[in-house]
Enzyme design. Structure first.
Site, PDB file in Angstrom:
ATOM      1  N   VAL B 110       5.071   4.312  -0.546  1.00  0.00           N
ATOM      2  CA  VAL B 110       5.799   4.024  -1.786  1.00  0.00           C
ATOM      3  C   VAL B 110       4.847   3.797  -2.956  1.00  0.00           C
ATOM      4  O   VAL B 110       5.262   3.859  -4.108  1.00  0.00           O
ATOM      5  CB  VAL B 110       6.735   2.811  -1.596  1.00  0.00           C
ATOM      6  N   LYS B 111       3.608   3.472  -2.674  1.00  0.00           N
ATOM      7  CA  LYS B 111       2.576   3.259  -3.712  1.00  0.00           C
ATOM      8  C   LYS B 111       3.066   2.387  -4.851  1.00  0.00           C
ATOM      9  O   LYS B 111       2.781   2.647  -6.010  1.00  0.00           O
ATOM     10  CB  LYS B 111       2.061   4.606  -4.214  1.00  0.00           C
TER      11      LYS B 111
END
Lengths: 301, 301
Positions: B110-111
Site C-alpha cells: 500500500v506504500k
C-alpha cells in the site's frame, strides 16, 4: 478537457467565494456529535462498519451543504474511509461526487506514490474513475512515479499537490536532511516541483503542479513560497495542529493569492468548543471565522 | 498476538518451502489469458468494474492455490484494486483472507505514509481490519508518521517494509541525493530503519521492521545489506523489471537468508512466453524456475 485548468479553477473559486478555506473531511467516530451517534445504535446494523459509514454520511453530507459558501474545496482524507473497508471506500466515492455537485473542488488526499505502472493505476483510480479534481502525491519515487499524475495535470484539467514539507514534527527526519549543496532536502524537492510543473501555467499565472507545505513551519514556508513562485500551495496544519492565520499568510504571494489552507478537526468538531450551538452551526461559524482571519492575513481587506 | 513474530514467520516459511519467492498480485486486464477474458463477456455485467473484478477473481484465486507450494508470500498491489473502485477494494479484502488460508504471508503493498493520526487510520485499515501480515510504507513523513505501523510491528506480530531504495529509474531523483555527510539519502533512510527497528529481533535474528530494496540496484543493494544486517528485505524488480537471481542474491546474508524477492508480471502472465502451457501451469513453471534460481544464487544447494 471540459473542466478547464486546475489552478485557474482554484484561484477563481477563491476570488468568487472570497475564501482560502479548504475543509478537511477526516471523520472520526469518537468525535461525532453525541446526538448523531445515538441516532445510529449498534443494534440497527449488521456490522460496525455499516454503522459508522451511515453515521459519517449523515455527518458529512449536511456539512458539505452548509459549508459550500464558505470553503473553496474539500480535502477528503481517504485513510479514514479505508479504515471502514470497501463500504468506506464507496462512501469516499459518493462524497467526491456530492461535493463537486455543490460547487467544491475536491482534493483526494491519498498521498500515493509508486513506480510508473502502479502510479498509473492510482491515477486511474482517483482522477479518472472517482474523478477528484486533484490528488496529493508523495515524491519519494521521483519523476517516473509521478508521470501519470503529471500527464493528467497537463492534459486533463487535473491538479496535483506534491508533498514538499509536511506539517508533522517527524517531517524533519528526512525532509530537513542537509544536502552537500547546503540546502535542505525539501528545497531540492521544491526545485523538482518547479521542474515537473514547467509550462503548466494557466491564465492566472499558477501551475497545475502544486505543493503541500505545512502551516506549522512558517519560516520554511516563506522560503518555499520564494522558491516556487508559480506553484499553488495546499497548506495543512491550521487549527487543531496549531498553525495560525499569520503563520500561513507567509505562504500567500504578494497579492494574497496562491495558497489554500486546510482545517479538518477544528471545523468538523467545532461544536465541542462552542457550546450552545448545533454542530452544523458551530462548523459554519468556525469556518467563517477562519475564512475572515485568512482573508485579513492575506491583506485582502 | 497469537500469530507470532513477523520475521520469524517469514524466515521459517522460507525454510519450510525452500523458497524466497513472493508472488506479486498486480492484475492487469489487458494481460489476462484470452480464454478467461472471453469467459467474461461485457454483456453479462452491468459495469466494466464488475466484469473486471469477476475476471480478476477467477484469475487470482486459482493462481493463489496453484502457487502455494512455491511462493512464501503474496504481495498484493492495492493500486490495481483501487482502480476498480469499491468493488475492487472488496476483492483486495477477500484475497488477503484467501491467501492466508492457503498458508501465505500476505504483504499489503500500500506504500502509505502520512501524519501520525492519519497513519493510525491506515494501520487500522490494512493491518487490523483487512488483517494483512505486513504492509509497505513510505518514510517521507519520518518517525511519527510510521509510529502506528511500528507499534503493531512491535506488539501485534505484524511486519512492515519501509521504502529505502526503490526499483524504478526515477528513484535517483530523491533517494540518491548526496547529503553533506557524503552519504546518499537512501543510506540515511537505512540508518533510520535500523533505529526504528531496534530491539525487535526475533528468535532467528531478524527484525519486524524491514526494507524495500529494488533488485535493479545490486551495488546499492549490497551496501544496504551491510548497513542493515538485521533487517529483512523485500526485493522487487525481479523478472519483468530486469533484476536477475545473481543481482538479488547480493541482498541475502552470508547464510543465504534475510531477503524475499517479488515477481509479479513475469509469473502472472508467464503463459505469454510459454506457448503450449495453460496459464496456471505456465505460472507455476515460471515461479518454480525463479525459486530454484534464487535458492542456487543464495548458495543453498
Amino acid at each position: 478537457m471540459g473542466q478547464g485548468h486546475f489552478a485557474d479553477r482554484l484561484l477563481e473559486t477563491v476570488e468568487r467565494k472570497r475564501s482560502h478555506v479548504v475543509v478537511g473531511f477526516d471523520p472520526d467516530f469518537a468525535l461525532l456529535p453525541p446526538a448523531l451517534v445515538d441516532a445510529h445504535p449498534p443494534d440497527r446494523y449488521v456490522t460496525e462498519e455499516e454503522r459508522k459509514v451511515a453515521a459519517y454520511r449523515e455527518f458529512l453530507s449536511p456539512l458539505a451543504e452548509a459549508l459550500a459558501a464558505v470553503a473553496v474545496a474539500v480535502k477528503i482524507q481517504i485513510a479514514y474511509f479505508e479504515a471502514l473497508g470497501s463500504l468506506g471506500y464507496r462512501l469516499y466515492e459518493e462524497l467526491v461526487g456530492l461535493c463537486q455537485e455543490l460547487g467544491y473542488l475536491v482534493i483526494a488526499d491519498v498521498k500515493r506514490g509508486d513506480i510508473g505502472s502502479t502510479a498509473e493505476a492510482y491515477a486511474v483510480a482517483h482522477l479518472d474513475k472517482v474523478g477528484a479534481d486533484a490528488v496529493t502525491v508523495n515524491p519519494y519515487f521521483g519523476a517516473d512515479g509521478l508521470e501519470p499524475f503529471l500527464r493528467r495535470a497537463r492534459q486533463d484539467g487535473k491538479g496535483l499537490f506534491v508533498l514538499v514539507k509536511t506539517s508533522n514534527p517527524g517531517s524533519a527526519d528526512l525532509q530537513d536532511q542537509v544536502l552537500e549543496s547546503g540546502e535542505p532536502l525539501y528545497l531540492r524537492v521544491a526545485a523538482l516541483v518547479n521542474k515537473w510543473g514547467e509550462a503548466t501555467e494557466g491564465r492566472l499565472g499558477y501551475r497545475t503542479v502544486g505543493a503541500v507545505v505545512g502551516g506549522t513551519h512558517p519560516v520554511q514556508g516563506e522560503a518555499l513560497r520564494t522558491a516556487m513562485p508559480r506553484v499553488p500551495f495546499l497548506v495543512p496544519g491550521y487549527g487543531a495542529q496549531g498553525a495560525t492565520a499569520d503563520a500561513v499568510a507567509r505562504m500567500f504571494d504578494a497579492a494574497g493569492r496562491g495558497a489554500v489552507v486546510n482545517s479538518a478537526r477544528a471545523i468538523l468538531y467545532a461544536y465541542r468548543s462552542r457550546p450552545g450551538l448545533g454542530w452544523l452551526e458551530a462548523a459554519v461559524e468556525e469556518a467563517t471565522a477562519m475564512k475572515e482571519a485568512l482573508w485579513r492575513a492575506a491583506g485582502r481587506v
